[in-house]
Write an enzyme that holds these catalytic residues in place. Structure first.
Site, PDB file in Angstrom:
ATOM      1  N   ASP A  38       0.867  -1.171   0.000  1.00  0.00           N
ATOM      2  CA  ASP A  38       0.000   0.000   0.000  1.00  0.00           C
ATOM      3  C   ASP A  38       0.911   1.229   0.000  1.00  0.00           C
ATOM      4  O   ASP A  38       2.137   1.125   0.130  1.00  0.00           O
ATOM      5  CB  ASP A  38      -0.976   0.002   1.186  1.00  0.00           C
ATOM      6  CG  ASP A  38      -2.199   0.877   0.879  1.00  0.00           C
ATOM      7  OD1 ASP A  38      -2.127   1.706  -0.058  1.00  0.00           O
ATOM      8  OD2 ASP A  38      -3.230   0.762   1.574  1.00  0.00           O
TER       9      ASP A  38
HETATM   10  C1  NOJ Z   1      -3.877   3.990   0.007  1.00  0.00           C
HETATM   11  C2  NOJ Z   1      -5.098   3.124   0.095  1.00  0.00           C
HETATM   12  O1  NOJ Z   1      -5.104   2.404   1.318  1.00  0.00           O
HETATM   13  C3  NOJ Z   1      -5.218   2.138  -1.045  1.00  0.00           C
HETATM   14  O2  NOJ Z   1      -6.445   1.478  -0.955  1.00  0.00           O
HETATM   15  C4  NOJ Z   1      -5.072   2.830  -2.350  1.00  0.00           C
HETATM   16  O3  NOJ Z   1      -5.213   1.915  -3.399  1.00  0.00           O
HETATM   17  C5  NOJ Z   1      -3.713   3.499  -2.400  1.00  0.00           C
HETATM   18  N1  NOJ Z   1      -3.627   4.475  -1.324  1.00  0.00           N
HETATM   19  C6  NOJ Z   1      -3.448   4.183  -3.731  1.00  0.00           C
HETATM   20  O4  NOJ Z   1      -4.206   5.302  -3.866  1.00  0.00           O
END
Ligand code: NOJ
Length: 742
Positions: A279
């Site tokens: 993430d």
């Molecule tokens: C953080 C989020 O937790 C995730 O779900 C997302 O895909 C990413 N950022 C990218 O934006």
């Protein structure tokens, strides 16, 4: 004829096998040409500047790094123009390895669909698959290869802002939805109207302590396997090409560096062949977790655990080569990650044509086309939950003379897209999104006069608009109020400790109700809210979540009976924050309390009932359904046998409607305690007025199984209660059966 069919089937099998074979050979050949820096580059993902979905690290060298082959993937680069521009840079690199464009395309691209929790309320798997397919079609046409969806985190805590992205609290329902969504987004990899799916967040992110985003998770292994992992497995069974790990630590180990999750379960037991993306910055965040001391240790922990791609923490880019040099990790570990990513680039067809998906003409044709909007409207109507309808105030007559539409959401446009909508540059969403006001205008005839007053803002304590709102209500025959939480009060980093209706909105409801006019309340939200006064005093309530591009039209369809509501809550609605976590499939304690009355020395609160305000699976219709004549083909079975369950469902009302019939089981005694009730199957049935249908379910071993103390998936002999209901609390038919030893 038969022979030809068999031969061609064999050929199809042979072709796909040989294609895979060729892809592996091509990947190996490419890998042989790559320097270690180029390999590590493929594991590196940066954000572009179109949309910020995390704390962006400004990198002025991005473009030159792409030309050097030091970046494998980008996110937040939107539209054919920009994806093409970036791809052109990659084509200047030595090996011309195409970039992969990822994006959070969660509930629609240009055509916005209801937020995922709302769609889950439809319990309509075909509708959800279709909405994902349309979303993929639009995104792919604009150059996106990969969506960071579906989010399949189970959550039992409505304080957590990200409940809006998932399918709610129930593992069975969420697993079915995960499967449908992956099929919808991804279909067959390489097709022009599909994108790679990325099932997230692995794992147990939805159990963040206190519902506070990014927080720790502490849970038993059995809870992990039984409740939190199955939707991931289901998404992978549907073919999800990638998976994203989660920000949280699980029992003391960050998910990003968690060998147990990534190596043992995902790439081991489940034999996952796709790739794992971190993430946003989660590799680097292991330092803040206090799990590693610096970025180098973080890179080591993540790559050895099995995280293949680094989103935005630069940890791989700066440290992996050194770690190899120092013999701390083997080059094979990096090669494996590179191969996993490269295979997907080949399967998508990007090596044949790196611009395959960036096609301005297709983009123009696909995004926001009328057919997509039509389906968005249908899915939106299917997502609206009718919570209350005293004296059948709804549906409203299209001949009503004067309708007052009151509240802070009435004239909103873009807000109806909810959180996680893709924010495309240069688009005037105020024109594209049908406001609730417009929806009503589109619906009523010339003889109906529509009146408007805002009344108050979503938040704050200003009641100056109340007098005008009351005066407006006084002039009308019926009042519709649109209230709730702001679109960005739920979503990532949007946890709330207080989930009551914000601001003075409920006071406004009281003031309007005091006029004596019939009042319908629409509640817009990204989570279950608490609104007890409204629930107890207002005759008709529709939970409208955030519904997307066609919100206004869909709401009007339901208000006036052009669509008969059929949605059911995918999450329990608490009476108060004090009940959280609250979920329908809890265990029985040694001192169980009755739902409504708390006596002493039982498991209850002394100041609040145990029962929820609205239970899981609940939702009304403009018609009624009668359940009768439950039959079980057997009441004693052996493990390898099945029971055929049947009953009669009748639409006993005046209008056509759809009912979600829900099959629940309760295993009376287990070697580990079993939930008091568990959803095991459901069907959505459409019936004309007066029509009766026989509904069939099959009970098999799978439905009776659970993880025992040693995490074996077993069905234990014993007695089971079988319940057929219209919700988890509204059980209409009951029976029992026994599973006996071989
Ligand atoms: C953080 C989020 O937790 C995730 O779900 C997302 O895909 C990413 N950022 C990218 O934006």
């Amino acid at each position: 004829m038969k022979k030809i069919l068999v031969t061609s089937l064999l050929l199809i099998g042979f072709v796909s096998f040989s294609q895979q074979n060729t892809i592996d050979q091509k990947v190996d050949a490419l890998l042989n040409k790559m320097t270690i820096e180029e390999k590590i580059g493929q594991l590196n993902q940066y954000s572009g500047d179109n949309q910020a979905t995390g704390p962006i690290t400004i990198n002025p060298n991005k473009e030159s790094e792409i030309k050097q082959g030091l970046i494998g993937s980008m996110l937040n680069v939107l539209g054919t123009k920009y994806t093409r521009q970036y791809q052109e840079l990659a084509m200047q690199s030595r090996l011309k390895i195409p970039l992969l464009f990822g994006q959070d395309v969660i509930h629609g691209y240009k055509t916005s669909f209801p937020i995922p929790l709302a769609e889950a309320a439809s319990w309509d798997l075909d509708a959800m698959e279709l909405s994902a397919r349309i979303t993929a079609t639009e995104a792919a046409a604009s150059g996106i290869h990969w969506t960071f969806a579906p989010m399949v985190d189970i959550s039992r805590d409505p304080r957590w802002g990200r409940v809006m992205e998932g399918a709610g609290e129930d593992t069975y329902l969420a697993s079915r939805i995960a499967y449908a969504r992956v099929k919808g987004f991804q279909g067959k990899l390489g097709d022009l109207n599909s994108v790679m799916a990325c099932v997230k967040h692995f794992a147990a992110y939805g159990a963040a302590i206190g519902g506070r985003d990014y927080n720790s998770v502490d849970m038993s292994e059995r809870m992990l396997w039984e409740t939190y992992l199955p939707p991931f497995k289901s998404a992978l069974d549907a073919g999800a090409a990638t998976i994203m790990n989660s920000f949280n630590d699980l029992n003391g180990v960050p998910a990003t560096g968690n060998k147990y999750l990534l190596r043992d379960i995902l790439k081991g037991k489940w034999d996952f062949q796709g790739f794992v993306v971190s993430d946003w910055g989660s590799i680097g965040e292991m330092v803040a977790h206090g799990y590693v001391k610096d970025s180098k240790e973080a890179a080591f922990a993540a790559i050895t655990a099995g995280t293949d791609m680094d989103m935005e923490s630069n940890a791989y880019r700066h440290n992996l080569a050194q770690l190899v040099k120092e013999n701390q990790i083997s080059i094979e570990l990096i090669d494996d990650a590179v191969k996993r990513i490269m295979r997907k680039k080949f399967e998508l067809g990007l090596f044949d044509d790196p611009y395959k998906y960036s096609n301005a003409k297709r983009e123009q044709k696909e995004i926001n086309n009328p057919e997509h909007r039509k389906i968005s409207r249908e899915v939106a109507a299917k997502s609206i939950v009718l919570l209350k309808n005293k004296n059948s105030l709804l549906p409203l007559s299209k001949n009503t003379k004067k309708i007052a539409f009151i509240g802070p959401m009435v004239k909103e446009h873009k807000a109806n897209m909810g959180f996680w909508a893709v924010d495309l540059p240069n688009i005037d969403y105020d024109k594209g999104i049908v406001s609730q006001w417009q929806g009503l205008q589109n619906k009523v005839g010339k003889n109906t006069e529509l009146l408007y007053a805002k009344g108050c803002e979503v938040e704050g304590y200003n009641k100056q608009g109340f007098a005008e709102a009351v005066a407006t209500a006084m002039k009308a025959d019926v009042v519709i109020m649109s209230i709730g939480e702001r679109w960005n009060m739920s979503g990532e980093a949007k946890s709330r400790s207080n989930i009551h209706l914000p601001g003075v909105q409920e006071d406004l409801v009281k003031a309007i109700q005091a006029t004596g006019k019939p009042v319908v309340v629409l509640i817009n939200a990204g989570r279950p809210l608490v609104f007890n006064w409204t629930a107890d005093n207002i005759p008709s309530i529709l939970y409208t979540w955030w519904l997307g591009s066609e919100a206004g039209n869909a709401i009007a369809d339901v208000l006036f009976g052009d669509y008969n509501p059929s949605a059911k809550l995918p999450m329990t609605f608490p009476r108060d924050e004090g009940q959280i976590p609250i979920y329908y499939n809890h265990f029985s304690t040694g001192r169980p309390a009755a739902d409504e009355t708390a006596t002493h020395y039982v498991s209850a609160y002394i100041d609040l009932k145990n029962s929820p305000k609205y239970p899981f699976g609940f939702g009304l219709s403009y018609t009624q359904f009668d359940y009768a004549a439950l039959k079980l083909s057997k009441t004693k079975i052996k493990e390898n046998e099945t029971i055929e369950v049947s009953f009669e469902l009748k639409n006993s009302g005046e209008v056509m409607g759809e009912e979600v019939v829900q099959l629940y089981l309760h295993d009376q005694v287990g070697s580990v305690i079993r939930p008091v009730i568990e959803l095991k199957d459901f069907q959505k049935i459409k019936l004309n007025p007066g029509e009766t249908k026989t509904i069939y379910f099959t009970i098999d071993r799978e439905k009776l199984s659970f993880y025992d103390k040693d995490l074996n998936w077993i069905a234990e002999p014993g007695d089971f209660d079988l319940m057929i209901g219209s919700s988890s609390k509204d059980i209409r038919l009951r029976s029992a059966f026994e599973l006996f030893k071989k």
